[in-house]
Design a protein around this motif. Structure first.
Motif, PDB file in Angstrom:
ATOM      1  N   SER A  59      59.115  -9.446  49.916  1.00 42.70           N
ATOM      2  CA  SER A  59      58.425  -8.413  50.690  1.00 42.70           C
ATOM      3  C   SER A  59      57.131  -8.052  49.967  1.00 42.70           C
ATOM      4  CB  SER A  59      59.309  -7.171  50.852  1.00 42.70           C
ATOM      5  OG  SER A  59      59.582  -6.608  49.596  1.00 42.70           O
ATOM      6  N   GLY A  60      56.115  -7.752  50.723  1.00 38.87           N
ATOM      7  CA  GLY A  60      54.832  -7.390  50.127  1.00 38.87           C
ATOM      8  C   GLY A  60      54.117  -8.612  49.585  1.00 38.87           C
ATOM      9  N   ASP A  61      53.217  -8.387  48.615  1.00 44.87           N
ATOM     10  CA  ASP A  61      52.482  -9.516  48.040  1.00 44.87           C
ATOM     11  C   ASP A  61      52.787  -9.744  46.574  1.00 44.87           C
ATOM     12  OD1 ASP A  61      51.239  -7.305  47.042  1.00 44.87           O
ATOM     13  OD2 ASP A  61      49.210  -7.906  47.550  1.00 44.87           O
ATOM     14  N   CYS A  62      53.825  -9.063  46.045  1.00 47.67           N
ATOM     15  CA  CYS A  62      54.244  -9.311  44.669  1.00 47.67           C
ATOM     16  C   CYS A  62      55.711  -8.929  44.523  1.00 47.67           C
ATOM     17  CB  CYS A  62      53.377  -8.543  43.675  1.00 47.67           C
ATOM     18  SG  CYS A  62      53.457  -6.749  43.849  1.00 47.67           S
ATOM     19  N   GLY A  63      56.282  -9.222  43.378  1.00 42.84           N
ATOM     20  CA  GLY A  63      57.692  -8.924  43.125  1.00 42.84           C
ATOM     21  C   GLY A  63      58.553 -10.172  43.260  1.00 42.84           C
ATOM     22  N   LEU A  64      59.868  -9.974  43.510  1.00 40.96           N
ATOM     23  CA  LEU A  64      60.803 -11.083  43.606  1.00 40.96           C
ATOM     24  C   LEU A  64      60.559 -11.909  44.855  1.00 40.96           C
ATOM     25  CD1 LEU A  64      64.089  -9.322  42.475  1.00 40.96           C
ATOM     26  CD2 LEU A  64      62.636 -10.831  41.141  1.00 40.96           C
ATOM     27  N   GLY A  65      60.804 -13.207  44.737  1.00 40.46           N
ATOM     28  CA  GLY A  65      60.624 -14.110  45.860  1.00 40.46           C
ATOM     29  C   GLY A  65      61.339 -15.418  45.615  1.00 40.46           C
ATOM     30  N   THR A  66      60.984 -16.441  46.387  1.00 33.62           N
ATOM     31  CA  THR A  66      61.579 -17.774  46.237  1.00 33.62           C
ATOM     32  C   THR A  66      60.499 -18.829  46.347  1.00 33.62           C
ATOM     33  OG1 THR A  66      62.038 -17.888  48.608  1.00 33.62           O
ATOM     34  CG2 THR A  66      63.828 -17.121  47.192  1.00 33.62           C
ATOM     35  N   ARG A  67      60.838 -20.025  45.838  1.00 33.97           N
ATOM     36  CA  ARG A  67      59.974 -21.188  45.947  1.00 33.97           C
ATOM     37  C   ARG A  67      60.851 -22.385  46.302  1.00 33.97           C
ATOM     38  NH1 ARG A  67      56.521 -21.804  42.272  1.00 33.97           N
ATOM     39  NH2 ARG A  67      56.835 -19.945  41.097  1.00 33.97           N
ATOM     40  N   GLU A  68      60.270 -23.327  47.017  1.00 35.15           N
ATOM     41  CA  GLU A  68      60.992 -24.525  47.438  1.00 35.15           C
ATOM     42  C   GLU A  68      60.592 -25.681  46.536  1.00 35.15           C
ATOM     43  OE1 GLU A  68      63.242 -24.755  50.002  1.00 35.15           O
ATOM     44  OE2 GLU A  68      63.032 -22.590  50.229  1.00 35.15           O
ATOM     45  N   GLY A  69      61.585 -26.475  46.133  1.00 39.43           N
ATOM     46  CA  GLY A  69      61.330 -27.656  45.325  1.00 39.43           C
ATOM     47  C   GLY A  69      61.769 -28.894  46.066  1.00 39.43           C
ATOM     48  N   THR A  70      60.981 -29.968  45.953  1.00 33.33           N
ATOM     49  CA  THR A  70      61.337 -31.241  46.583  1.00 33.33           C
ATOM     50  C   THR A  70      61.086 -32.364  45.593  1.00 33.33           C
ATOM     51  OG1 THR A  70      59.123 -31.487  47.502  1.00 33.33           O
ATOM     52  CG2 THR A  70      60.779 -30.475  48.922  1.00 33.33           C
ATOM     53  N   ARG A  71      61.837 -33.454  45.771  1.00 31.28           N
ATOM     54  CA  ARG A  71      61.588 -34.671  45.009  1.00 31.28           C
ATOM     55  C   ARG A  71      62.022 -35.860  45.858  1.00 31.28           C
ATOM     56  NH1 ARG A  71      66.051 -34.782  40.127  1.00 31.28           N
ATOM     57  NH2 ARG A  71      67.888 -34.579  41.421  1.00 31.28           N
ATOM     58  N   THR A  72      61.534 -37.024  45.494  1.00 24.08           N
ATOM     59  CA  THR A  72      61.833 -38.216  46.268  1.00 24.08           C
ATOM     60  C   THR A  72      62.657 -39.185  45.428  1.00 24.08           C
ATOM     61  OG1 THR A  72      59.767 -39.222  45.543  1.00 24.08           O
ATOM     62  CG2 THR A  72      59.733 -38.039  47.643  1.00 24.08           C
ATOM     63  N   GLY A  73      63.289 -40.111  46.090  1.00 19.51           N
ATOM     64  CA  GLY A  73      64.074 -41.133  45.417  1.00 19.51           C
ATOM     65  C   GLY A  73      65.196 -41.607  46.322  1.00 19.51           C
ATOM     66  N   ALA A  74      65.450 -42.913  46.299  1.00 19.87           N
ATOM     67  CA  ALA A  74      66.446 -43.492  47.201  1.00 19.87           C
ATOM     68  C   ALA A  74      67.865 -43.032  46.883  1.00 19.87           C
ATOM     69  CB  ALA A  74      66.363 -45.013  47.139  1.00 19.87           C
ATOM     70  N   GLU A  75      68.174 -42.870  45.604  1.00 20.06           N
ATOM     71  CA  GLU A  75      69.540 -42.511  45.225  1.00 20.06           C
ATOM     72  C   GLU A  75      69.666 -41.073  44.713  1.00 20.06           C
ATOM     73  OE1 GLU A  75      71.380 -45.425  42.730  1.00 20.06           O
ATOM     74  OE2 GLU A  75      70.449 -47.069  43.821  1.00 20.06           O
ATOM     75  N   CYS A  76      68.720 -40.223  45.044  1.00 23.35           N
ATOM     76  CA  CYS A  76      68.792 -38.826  44.612  1.00 23.35           C
ATOM     77  C   CYS A  76      69.840 -38.099  45.440  1.00 23.35           C
ATOM     78  CB  CYS A  76      67.448 -38.128  44.810  1.00 23.35           C
ATOM     79  SG  CYS A  76      66.212 -38.632  43.638  1.00 23.35           S
ATOM     80  N   LYS A  77      70.743 -37.425  44.743  1.00 25.44           N
ATOM     81  CA  LYS A  77      71.749 -36.644  45.458  1.00 25.44           C
ATOM     82  C   LYS A  77      71.134 -35.369  46.019  1.00 25.44           C
ATOM     83  CE  LYS A  77      75.718 -38.308  42.893  1.00 25.44           C
ATOM     84  NZ  LYS A  77      76.814 -37.968  41.990  1.00 25.44           N
ATOM     85  N   GLN A  78      70.172 -34.816  45.287  1.00 20.19           N
ATOM     86  CA  GLN A  78      69.545 -33.568  45.718  1.00 20.19           C
ATOM     87  C   GLN A  78      68.037 -33.777  45.793  1.00 20.19           C
ATOM     88  OE1 GLN A  78      70.224 -30.262  43.094  1.00 20.19           O
ATOM     89  NE2 GLN A  78      69.774 -28.766  44.665  1.00 20.19           N
ATOM     90  N   THR A  79      67.484 -33.610  46.987  1.00 24.33           N
ATOM     91  CA  THR A  79      66.047 -33.795  47.155  1.00 24.33           C
ATOM     92  C   THR A  79      65.319 -32.494  47.450  1.00 24.33           C
ATOM     93  OG1 THR A  79      66.362 -34.310  49.489  1.00 24.33           O
ATOM     94  CG2 THR A  79      66.264 -36.175  47.962  1.00 24.33           C
ATOM     95  N   MET A  80      66.068 -31.423  47.735  1.00 24.84           N
ATOM     96  CA  MET A  80      65.466 -30.109  47.978  1.00 24.84           C
ATOM     97  C   MET A  80      66.305 -29.039  47.309  1.00 24.84           C
ATOM     98  SD  MET A  80      64.274 -30.026  51.948  1.00 24.84           S
ATOM     99  CE  MET A  80      63.616 -28.391  51.751  1.00 24.84           C
ATOM    100  N   LYS A  81      65.634 -28.035  46.767  1.00 24.32           N
ATOM    101  CA  LYS A  81      66.356 -26.865  46.271  1.00 24.32           C
ATOM    102  C   LYS A  81      65.433 -25.662  46.271  1.00 24.32           C
ATOM    103  CE  LYS A  81      66.059 -27.854  41.276  1.00 24.32           C
ATOM    104  NZ  LYS A  81      66.872 -28.062  40.072  1.00 24.32           N
ATOM    105  N   THR A  82      66.058 -24.484  46.283  1.00 24.76           N
ATOM    106  CA  THR A  82      65.330 -23.229  46.289  1.00 24.76           C
ATOM    107  C   THR A  82      65.543 -22.542  44.953  1.00 24.76           C
ATOM    108  OG1 THR A  82      65.663 -23.037  48.660  1.00 24.76           O
ATOM    109  CG2 THR A  82      65.057 -21.037  47.499  1.00 24.76           C
ATOM    110  N   GLN A  83      64.500 -21.952  44.441  1.00 27.99           N
ATOM    111  CA  GLN A  83      64.566 -21.291  43.138  1.00 27.99           C
ATOM    112  C   GLN A  83      64.013 -19.871  43.276  1.00 27.99           C
ATOM    113  OE1 GLN A  83      61.642 -22.515  40.082  1.00 27.99           O
ATOM    114  NE2 GLN A  83      63.417 -23.235  38.960  1.00 27.99           N
TER     115      GLN A  83
END
Length: 167
Positions: A59-83
């Motif tokens: 909420s607002g323009d500062c403080g706690l929030g989230t970011r999205e992470g992505t990676r590539t690879g044919a055998e990656c079990k996890q290609t997206m995560k939120t932090q």
């Protein structure tokens, strides 16, 4: 009689010695029976490095929030995560909320533009943010004081006419 005691002591010693040898053999066998753990194989993953989006405040323009992470690879079990992330509220968001700069003192006022400027050098970038090494900001000078006219022999009367005084 003494010979009989001697033989008994010798038998006890022999029994103790044999028991000791037996225990040593048992311990050695037990250790040899343990499977040696193979060294952990270095897992060569074809997964790429995580690429993170900017932190988006909840909420607002500062403080706690989230970011999205992505990676590539044919055998990656996890290609997206939120932090979870945090944008400090006192940072200059003009240069990116994840870039922290150390600013110099404000410069002198430029009378042509009525602005004063200062330069900041990058102090810290959160989460490998792409930040400029140096930035420059400007702000209005504030109240400009016009130089006072030098005292002269001129006097303005109430009617608006200029009269020279003889001095």
């Amino acid at each position: 009689m003494q010979t009989q005691q001697y033989l008994q002591q010798r038998r006890k010693f022999a029994a103790a010695f044999l028991a000791f040898i037996f225990i040593l053999a048992a311990v050695d066998t037990a250790e040899a029976g343990k499977k040696e753990k193979p060294e952990k194989k270095v897992k060569k993953s074809d997964c790429g490095e995580w690429q993170w989006s900017v932190c988006v405040p909840t909420s607002g323009d500062c403080g706690l929030g989230t970011r999205e992470g992505t990676r590539t690879g044919a055998e990656c079990k996890q290609t997206m995560k939120t932090q979870r992330c945090k944008i400090p509220c006192n940072w200059k968001k003009q240069f990116g909320a994840e870039c922290k700069y150390q600013f110099q003192a404000w410069g002198e006022c430029d009378l042509n533009t009525a602005l004063k400027t200062r330069t900041g050098s990058l102090k810290r970038a959160l989460h490998n943010a792409d930040c400029q090494k140096t930035v420059t900001i400007s702000k209005p000078c504030g109240k400009l004081t016009k130089p006072k006219p030098q005292a002269s022999d001129e006097v303005v009367h109430r009617d608006g006419y200029l009269q020279l005084e003889d001095g």
